[in-house]
Write a protein that holds these residues in place. Structure first.
Motif, short mmCIF file in Angstrom:
data_model
loop_
_atom_site.label_atom_id
_atom_site.label_comp_id
_atom_site.label_asym_id
_atom_site.label_seq_id
_atom_site.Cartn_x
_atom_site.Cartn_y
_atom_site.Cartn_z
N ALA A 63 0.82 -1.22 0.00
CA ALA A 63 0.00 0.00 0.00
C ALA A 63 0.85 1.26 0.00
N SER A 64 2.16 1.12 0.21
CA SER A 64 3.02 2.30 0.34
C SER A 64 3.46 2.82 -1.02
N MET A 65 3.85 4.08 -1.05
CA MET A 65 4.38 4.70 -2.26
C MET A 65 5.79 4.16 -2.53
N THR A 66 6.06 3.90 -3.79
CA THR A 66 7.39 3.42 -4.20
C THR A 66 7.84 4.17 -5.44
N LEU A 67 9.08 4.01 -5.77
CA LEU A 67 9.63 4.65 -6.97
C LEU A 67 8.85 4.25 -8.23
N PRO A 68 8.62 2.94 -8.47
CA PRO A 68 7.85 2.60 -9.68
C PRO A 68 6.40 3.07 -9.63
N LYS A 69 5.77 3.07 -8.45
CA LYS A 69 4.40 3.58 -8.36
C LYS A 69 4.34 5.05 -8.73
N MET A 70 5.34 5.80 -8.29
CA MET A 70 5.37 7.22 -8.62
C MET A 70 5.46 7.40 -10.14
N PHE A 71 6.32 6.60 -10.78
CA PHE A 71 6.45 6.72 -12.24
C PHE A 71 5.16 6.32 -12.95
N LYS A 72 4.47 5.32 -12.44
CA LYS A 72 3.20 4.93 -13.06
C LYS A 72 2.19 6.08 -12.97
N LYS A 73 2.21 6.81 -11.85
CA LYS A 73 1.32 7.98 -11.72
C LYS A 73 1.65 9.03 -12.77
N ALA A 74 2.92 9.06 -13.18
CA ALA A 74 3.36 10.03 -14.18
C ALA A 74 3.18 9.52 -15.61
N GLY A 75 2.60 8.33 -15.76
CA GLY A 75 2.33 7.80 -17.09
C GLY A 75 3.43 6.95 -17.68
N TYR A 76 4.32 6.46 -16.84
CA TYR A 76 5.45 5.64 -17.30
C TYR A 76 5.11 4.15 -17.28
N LYS A 77 5.79 3.39 -18.15
CA LYS A 77 5.87 1.94 -18.01
C LYS A 77 7.07 1.64 -17.12
N THR A 78 6.94 0.63 -16.28
CA THR A 78 7.99 0.36 -15.30
C THR A 78 8.42 -1.10 -15.36
N ALA A 79 9.71 -1.33 -15.09
CA ALA A 79 10.22 -2.70 -15.08
C ALA A 79 11.41 -2.81 -14.16
N VAL A 80 11.58 -4.00 -13.57
CA VAL A 80 12.79 -4.34 -12.83
C VAL A 80 13.38 -5.58 -13.48
N VAL A 81 14.67 -5.53 -13.73
CA VAL A 81 15.40 -6.66 -14.29
C VAL A 81 16.63 -6.90 -13.43
N GLY A 82 16.78 -8.14 -12.91
CA GLY A 82 17.98 -8.48 -12.16
C GLY A 82 17.69 -8.88 -10.73
N LYS A 83 18.55 -8.43 -9.84
CA LYS A 83 18.44 -8.81 -8.44
C LYS A 83 17.28 -8.10 -7.76
N TRP A 84 16.52 -8.81 -6.95
CA TRP A 84 15.41 -8.25 -6.19
C TRP A 84 15.78 -8.16 -4.71
N HIS A 85 15.79 -9.27 -4.01
CA HIS A 85 16.22 -9.39 -2.61
C HIS A 85 15.45 -8.51 -1.64
N LEU A 86 14.15 -8.34 -1.93
CA LEU A 86 13.27 -7.62 -1.02
C LEU A 86 12.10 -8.49 -0.58
N GLY A 87 12.23 -9.79 -0.82
CA GLY A 87 11.22 -10.73 -0.38
C GLY A 87 10.12 -10.94 -1.40
N LEU A 88 9.46 -12.11 -1.30
CA LEU A 88 8.36 -12.47 -2.18
C LEU A 88 7.29 -13.17 -1.35
N GLY A 89 6.03 -12.94 -1.69
CA GLY A 89 4.94 -13.60 -0.98
C GLY A 89 4.67 -12.95 0.36
N ASN A 90 3.71 -13.51 1.08
CA ASN A 90 3.36 -12.99 2.40
C ASN A 90 3.47 -14.05 3.48
#
Length: 509
Positions: free
Chosen positions: A104-131
């Motif tokens: 629910a929090s604001m993030t860098l890609p969410k901000m770009f989506k608000k500005a009309g951007y397409k967003t992608a991450v490629v490579g290392k994540w390491h911020l966890g997956l799932g709940n």
């Protein structure tokens, strides 16, 4: 005057209404790359022509920081604009850890989506997956797509942690139902070999410390894994795989005339360092140096793509690293033995894991052909500020966070950076204000013997004047008591009455 105002208003309307007038943003983020590993900083002997091209064509920052001396916390701050020590889960994660960014929090890609951007991450994540417990054989919820990325092609954690598979959006790539994938960080699966039980499986690298569990591709890893044979990556091909996804994303958006944000998170030079055979032996420094040359080549391919299509004139590139360097980080790969005169640490004390300068001080380059003029900046800057700075540049309203607006600094138009910064290493905090850095007293070993890095942990206060003592050799705590007392009060104000990370507190009395 009225004509000038009309022109300015028109340009503003065009910027907001037509995608091609918005700059593309590519965030190139390396893993454990030191200031001295970038040739343009002239602190080491390794030559990195493509990193240097970005540096020489843009702003090279000499006083830049991640927020932390380790990967997961820095990446959390990078994407959220929040200090990682505010989140007790922001520490080095296992490969099966839950997502630590609130969806629910604001993030860098969410901000770009608000500005009309397409967003992608490629490579290392390491911020966890799932709940919670992840079933790798079904669609993975709570992933990069849930925090603002339209597209994601990632590895879950690090190259030395299982699972050693790629994940595209919500699915493990290439996984077959007939051979499901299982992962555990608690205990091994029955009858599954490890580096301890079957050392003959370690055909490419042998573990030095902490990497003696499941073996894949001749390399021992952290954690246990079973099955999923069709989905397992080949380390030597990883750079090419990530690069192909990166170039395809750029081309797709070029054809669509669509502004984009790309978070290109390279795996180099994190362990295990297993470069493509084309780069083996090229550096003369063993796998670590070869891996950096491979990363430099990959970045060069991205630059070529932008230049060939003319996109370089409308693309802002931010280049940095998640923390300082480390040599022996768990494998026998001759990183120390073949170092020669190269200095990844750029003379700084400490390194990855450390509260000293070598822990969170990183290379940072900003490049935008025709917009950013070549310069060297000594402004105090931090990746924490990317979200707020870029949101203001794009006129996107976001909730307040720990970041500040230094877009003019990143664009080379100002040299007035941060006045203060809180830095973190393994839950312990240090405080930078102006030219001074203060490290409160902490309990624990001063040296992480396994990697031979000073942690900055001492039983007494430390105070250093970085303008006169950049390598932190002279502790001024006992001689500059007025400055020390001021920094104690200001640090207390900056962090609040308490903080949660590893359950430790900061004694500032």
């Amino acid at each position: 005057m009225k004509k000038l105002i009309s022109i300015l208003l028109l340009s503003t309307i065009l910027f907001h209404s037509h995608g091609q007038n918005k700059p593309n943003i590519i965030l190139i983020y390396l893993d454990d790359l030191g200031v001295g590993d970038v040739g343009a900083y002239q602190k080491g002997t390794l030559r990195t022509p493509n990193f240097d091209k970005i540096a020489k064509g843009g702003v090279r920052f000499t006083n830049a920081y991640a927020t932390s001396a380790t990967c997961t916390p820095s990446r959390f701050a990078l994407l959220t604009g929040k200090y990682p020590w505010r989140n007790p889960k922001a520490k080095i994660l296992a490969g099966d850890a839950p997502l630590i960014i609130d969806t629910a929090s604001m993030t860098l890609p969410k901000m770009f989506k608000k500005a009309g951007y397409k967003t992608a991450v490629v490579g290392k994540w390491h911020l966890g997956l799932g709940n919670g417990t992840i079933d790798w054989n079904t669609a993975i919820q709570e992933n990069p797509n849930d925090v603002g990325f339209d597209e994601s092609f990632i590895m879950a954690a690090t190259t030395d942690r299982v699972p050693t598979v790629y994940i595209q959006n919500r699915q493990v790539v290439g996984l077959q139902a007939s051979d499901p994938l299982y992962v555990s960080y608690e205990k091994n699966f029955p009858n599954q070999p490890t580096a301890l039980s079957n050392p003959e499986l370690m055909t490419k690298q042998k573990w030095h410390h902490g990497h003696n569990q499941s073996v894949h591709n001749g390399i021992p890893r952290i954690g246990f894994m079973k099955g999923g044979k069709s989905a397992l990556w080949v380390d030597e091909e990883m750079t090419n795989v990530f690069l192909e996804k990166t170039l395809n994303f750029i081309e797709q958006n070029r054809q669509a005339n669509q502004p984009f944000f790309l978070y290109y998170a390279l795996q180099q030079p994190h362990v295990p360092r297993v470069p493509n055979p084309a780069f083996v032996g090229k550096s003369g420094m063993g796998p670590r140096g070869d891996a950096i040359l491979e990363a430099d080549w990959a970045v060069g391919e991205v630059l070529k793509k932008l230049e060939a299509t003319g996109m370089d004139k409308n693309t802002l590139i931010l280049f940095s690293s998640d923390n300082g360097p480390v040599l022996n980080d768990g494998y026998h790969d001759e990183a120390m033995e073949k170092l020669g005169k190269h200095d990844p640490f750029a003379g700084l004390r400490g390194g990855k894991y450390s509260l000293f300068e070598g822990g969170a001080k990183v290379p940072l380059l900003a490049y935008w052909k025709g917009t950013i003029q070549p310069a060297v900046s000594n402004a105090l800057v931090c990746q924490l500020d990317f979200l707020t700075s870029l949101s203001n540049m794009l006129h996107v309203s976001i909730p307040q966070n720990d970041g500040l607006d230094f877009m003019n600094v990143f664009l080379g138009k100002s040299n007035k950076g941060r006045k203060e910064l809180v830095l973190e290493a393994s839950g312990n905090l240090a405080y930078r204000q102006g030219n001074y850095v203060m490290i409160p007293p902490y309990k624990g070993a001063p040296l992480l013997k396994e990697v031979n890095i000073e942690l900055g942990i001492l039983p007494d206060f430390q105070l250093y004047d970085l303008s006169k003592d950049p390598f932190q050799r002279h502790n001024l705590a006992s001689s500059s008591t007025d400055i020390l007392q001021k920094l104690k009060k200001d640090m207390q104000k900056a962090i609040g009455d308490s903080y949660q990370s590893t359950g430790k507190g900061v004694e500032l009395k």
